[in-house]
Design a protein around this motif. Structure first.
Motif, PDB file in Angstrom:
ATOM      1  N   ARG A 195      61.085  42.574 -20.439  1.00 34.22           N
ATOM      2  CA  ARG A 195      60.616  42.723 -18.978  1.00 34.22           C
ATOM      3  C   ARG A 195      62.038  42.736 -18.156  1.00 34.22           C
ATOM      4  NH1 ARG A 195      61.132  39.423 -15.223  1.00 34.22           N
ATOM      5  NH2 ARG A 195      61.570  37.549 -16.435  1.00 34.22           N
ATOM      6  N   ILE A 196      63.070  41.973 -18.602  1.00 34.14           N
ATOM      7  CA  ILE A 196      64.256  41.719 -17.897  1.00 34.14           C
ATOM      8  C   ILE A 196      64.922  43.553 -17.907  1.00 34.14           C
ATOM      9  CG2 ILE A 196      66.518  40.798 -18.119  1.00 34.14           C
ATOM     10  CD1 ILE A 196      64.458  38.961 -17.256  1.00 34.14           C
ATOM     11  N   THR A 197      64.731  44.202 -19.095  1.00 34.66           N
ATOM     12  CA  THR A 197      65.187  45.233 -19.142  1.00 34.66           C
ATOM     13  C   THR A 197      64.521  46.225 -18.252  1.00 34.66           C
ATOM     14  OG1 THR A 197      65.768  45.351 -21.326  1.00 34.66           O
ATOM     15  CG2 THR A 197      65.416  47.589 -20.331  1.00 34.66           C
ATOM     16  N   ILE A 198      63.102  46.117 -17.882  1.00 36.60           N
ATOM     17  CA  ILE A 198      62.433  46.759 -16.860  1.00 36.60           C
ATOM     18  C   ILE A 198      62.936  46.361 -15.466  1.00 36.60           C
ATOM     19  CG2 ILE A 198      60.094  47.246 -15.942  1.00 36.60           C
ATOM     20  CD1 ILE A 198      60.782  48.995 -18.727  1.00 36.60           C
ATOM     21  N   GLN A 199      62.912  45.274 -15.318  1.00 31.65           N
ATOM     22  CA  GLN A 199      63.402  44.743 -14.048  1.00 31.65           C
ATOM     23  C   GLN A 199      64.711  45.282 -13.677  1.00 31.65           C
ATOM     24  OE1 GLN A 199      63.877  40.273 -14.408  1.00 31.65           O
ATOM     25  NE2 GLN A 199      63.896  39.982 -11.985  1.00 31.65           N
ATOM     26  N   ASN A 200      65.654  45.247 -14.681  1.00 27.55           N
ATOM     27  CA  ASN A 200      66.996  45.656 -14.382  1.00 27.55           C
ATOM     28  C   ASN A 200      66.915  47.246 -14.045  1.00 27.55           C
ATOM     29  OD1 ASN A 200      68.402  43.313 -14.673  1.00 27.55           O
ATOM     30  ND2 ASN A 200      68.754  43.580 -16.974  1.00 27.55           N
ATOM     31  N   GLU A 224      64.445  48.897 -12.654  1.00 24.00           N
ATOM     32  CA  GLU A 224      64.016  49.042 -11.334  1.00 24.00           C
ATOM     33  C   GLU A 224      65.084  48.610 -10.427  1.00 24.00           C
ATOM     34  OE1 GLU A 224      59.391  48.438 -12.376  1.00 24.00           O
ATOM     35  OE2 GLU A 224      60.326  46.970 -11.313  1.00 24.00           O
ATOM     36  N   ALA A 225      65.951  47.546 -10.552  1.00 23.63           N
ATOM     37  CA  ALA A 225      67.060  47.233  -9.384  1.00 23.63           C
ATOM     38  C   ALA A 225      68.276  48.094  -9.622  1.00 23.63           C
ATOM     39  CB  ALA A 225      67.136  45.808  -9.780  1.00 23.63           C
ATOM     40  N   GLY A 226      68.208  49.045 -10.794  1.00 21.34           N
ATOM     41  CA  GLY A 226      69.554  49.803 -10.579  1.00 21.34           C
ATOM     42  C   GLY A 226      70.690  49.052 -11.227  1.00 21.34           C
ATOM     43  N   LEU A 240      62.341  54.233  -7.056  1.00 18.03           N
ATOM     44  CA  LEU A 240      61.294  55.053  -7.493  1.00 18.03           C
ATOM     45  C   LEU A 240      60.653  54.796  -8.615  1.00 18.03           C
ATOM     46  CD1 LEU A 240      59.817  57.929  -7.445  1.00 18.03           C
ATOM     47  CD2 LEU A 240      61.718  58.906  -8.814  1.00 18.03           C
ATOM     48  N   LEU A 241      61.204  54.094  -9.741  1.00 23.98           N
ATOM     49  CA  LEU A 241      60.588  53.605 -10.969  1.00 23.98           C
ATOM     50  C   LEU A 241      59.646  52.517 -10.793  1.00 23.98           C
ATOM     51  CD1 LEU A 241      63.895  53.894 -13.345  1.00 23.98           C
ATOM     52  CD2 LEU A 241      62.145  55.564 -13.133  1.00 23.98           C
ATOM     53  N   ARG A 242      59.954  51.667  -9.767  1.00 28.82           N
ATOM     54  CA  ARG A 242      59.085  50.602  -9.444  1.00 28.82           C
ATOM     55  C   ARG A 242      57.853  51.429  -9.042  1.00 28.82           C
ATOM     56  NH1 ARG A 242      62.132  47.083  -6.259  1.00 28.82           N
ATOM     57  NH2 ARG A 242      62.370  45.981  -8.117  1.00 28.82           N
ATOM     58  N   LYS A 243      57.883  52.231  -8.008  1.00 32.04           N
ATOM     59  CA  LYS A 243      56.777  52.763  -7.493  1.00 32.04           C
ATOM     60  C   LYS A 243      55.906  53.835  -8.577  1.00 32.04           C
ATOM     61  CE  LYS A 243      58.588  53.364  -2.806  1.00 32.04           C
ATOM     62  NZ  LYS A 243      59.020  54.247  -1.608  1.00 32.04           N
TER      63      LYS A 243
END
Length: 73
Positions: free
Chosen positions: A25-30, A32-34, A2-5
């Motif tokens: 960016r790594i935090t956002i990536q993490n 989004e990946a749960g 959901l967060l990625r969407k």
């Protein structure tokens, strides 16, 4: 996830969202990946997308299933 969407619906890259929230960016990536993130980071992102009220509603609904808990903690 959901967060990625939500991020993509606003036309933001992971880098752009990270910069707006003073995160990496790594935090956002993490998130989004749960993987490997904390509740404060999740709440910050939900706040950015004006989703705290719906999250709070979800928590209240779920807490009613568990003997009317007053808090997520």
């Amino acid at each position: 996830m959901l967060l990625r969407k939500m991020r993509k619906s606003k036309g933001l890259s992971q880098d752009e969202l990270a910069e707006k929230l003073s995160l990496s960016r790594i935090t956002i990536q993490n998130v989004e990946a749960g993987r490997n993130f904390n509740i404060d980071t999740l709440l910050l992102i939900l706040q950015h997308f004006n989703q705290l009220e719906s999250f709070n509603k979800f928590i209240k609904e779920k807490s009613e299933e568990y003997d009317n808990l007053d808090s997520l903690y």
